[in-house]
Scaffold this motif. Structure first.
Motif, PDB file in Angstrom:
ATOM      1  N   ASP A  15       0.847  -1.193   0.000  1.00 22.93           N
ATOM      2  CA  ASP A  15       0.000   0.000   0.000  1.00 22.93           C
ATOM      3  C   ASP A  15       0.880   1.239   0.000  1.00 22.93           C
ATOM      4  O   ASP A  15       1.880   1.294   0.703  1.00 22.93           O
ATOM      5  N   GLN A  16       0.482   2.231  -0.794  1.00 18.51           N
ATOM      6  CA  GLN A  16       1.202   3.498  -0.878  1.00 18.51           C
ATOM      7  C   GLN A  16       0.270   4.601  -0.390  1.00 18.51           C
ATOM      8  O   GLN A  16      -0.883   4.664  -0.789  1.00 18.51           O
ATOM      9  N   TYR A  17       0.768   5.470   0.514  1.00 17.12           N
ATOM     10  CA  TYR A  17      -0.027   6.544   1.097  1.00 17.12           C
ATOM     11  C   TYR A  17       0.627   7.896   0.855  1.00 17.12           C
ATOM     12  O   TYR A  17       1.839   7.999   0.793  1.00 17.12           O
ATOM     13  N   ARG A  18      -0.210   8.920   0.749  1.00 17.51           N
ATOM     14  CA  ARG A  18       0.254  10.306   0.701  1.00 17.51           C
ATOM     15  C   ARG A  18      -0.591  11.085   1.697  1.00 17.51           C
ATOM     16  O   ARG A  18      -1.793  11.242   1.501  1.00 17.51           O
ATOM     17  N   ARG A  19       0.028  11.531   2.815  1.00 14.75           N
ATOM     18  CA  ARG A  19      -0.664  12.305   3.840  1.00 14.75           C
ATOM     19  C   ARG A  19       0.276  13.387   4.340  1.00 14.75           C
ATOM     20  O   ARG A  19       1.455  13.136   4.554  1.00 14.75           O
ATOM     21  N   ASP A  23       5.118  10.736   1.819  1.00 16.81           N
ATOM     22  CA  ASP A  23       4.829   9.481   1.135  1.00 16.81           C
ATOM     23  C   ASP A  23       5.284   8.326   2.016  1.00 16.81           C
ATOM     24  O   ASP A  23       6.436   8.303   2.457  1.00 16.81           O
ATOM     25  N   THR A  25       5.039   3.857   2.548  1.00 22.96           N
ATOM     26  CA  THR A  25       4.742   2.567   1.934  1.00 22.96           C
ATOM     27  C   THR A  25       4.659   1.508   3.017  1.00 22.96           C
ATOM     28  O   THR A  25       5.472   1.502   3.947  1.00 22.96           O
ATOM     29  N   VAL A  54       1.912   6.831   8.660  1.00 23.15           N
ATOM     30  CA  VAL A  54       1.121   5.604   8.751  1.00 23.15           C
ATOM     31  C   VAL A  54       1.809   4.687   9.760  1.00 23.15           C
ATOM     32  O   VAL A  54       2.899   4.972  10.236  1.00 23.15           O
ATOM     33  N   THR A 164     -14.998   7.893   3.449  1.00 21.94           N
ATOM     34  CA  THR A 164     -14.108   7.226   2.503  1.00 21.94           C
ATOM     35  C   THR A 164     -14.932   6.491   1.459  1.00 21.94           C
ATOM     36  O   THR A 164     -15.917   5.835   1.794  1.00 21.94           O
TER      37      THR A 164
END
Length: 181
Positions: A15-19, A23, A25, A54, A164
């Protein structure tokens, strides 16, 4: 997902997140075991590579029990470790109802406790079309409180109300393997 024995499946995912302009992973590995008496047990471990916003580690398990040919009860538990010493525990009962082979609906309630932001609640629904076919599609939605790392020295974590929406495709490559996007 790969079926390694008649009643055992292993899976892996990224899973890749941007918050908050960061960035992150995460890599997840786990397995599912079908037991006698229509019980299924699953577990997974997730590792966040140099995670900033995360979880760095997630440990989760779930038990499912087939109530009828068209309904399965679920109970899941997840423990997450975030940067800054923040820990979160989530208990998730759920019910999946299937009108095979056309439609499946999964409803879940989430109770979460965070060491920094207290308790939160959420609900989620997922609709899967053609769940037993070679290719199936799903759409879902969730509403409730989620805890994010705030990314500041003053505020370690923040609980916010989120909505969501998700969608994806599941491709059953063979009887013993598949891909979910």
């Amino acid at each position: 997902t790969v079926q390694v024995a008649k009643k055992t499946r292993l899976f892996a995912g990224v899973d890749q997140y941007r918050r908050f302009d960061e960035d992150d992973t995460q890599l997840t590995v786990g397995g599912v075991q079908n037991l006698p008496a229509d019980v299924t047990v699953s577990g997974a471990v997730t590792y966040g590579f140099d995670a900033r916003v995360v979880a760095r580690q997630v440990y989760e398990g779930e038990v499912g029990y087939r109530l009828a040919s068209w309904a399965t009860g679920l109970l899941a538990y997840r423990h997450s470790n975030y940067p800054g010493g923040v820990e979160a525990d989530i208990v998730t009962p759920g019910l999946e109802v299937t009108w095979a082979p056309y439609v499946a609906v999964l409803a879940r309630y989430y109770f979460a406790h965070s060491s920094q932001s207290g308790d939160g609640h959420a609900g989620a629904l997922r609709l899967t079309v053609n769940p037993e076919g070679t290719v199936s599609a799903y759409v879902g939605g969730a509403y409730g409180q989620e805890t994010f790392l705030a990314g500041t020295v003053v505020e370690v974590a923040r609980a916010v109300t989120v909505s969501t929406v998700s969608a994806g495709v599941i491709w059953h490559v063979t009887d013993w393997s598949g891909v979910r996007l």
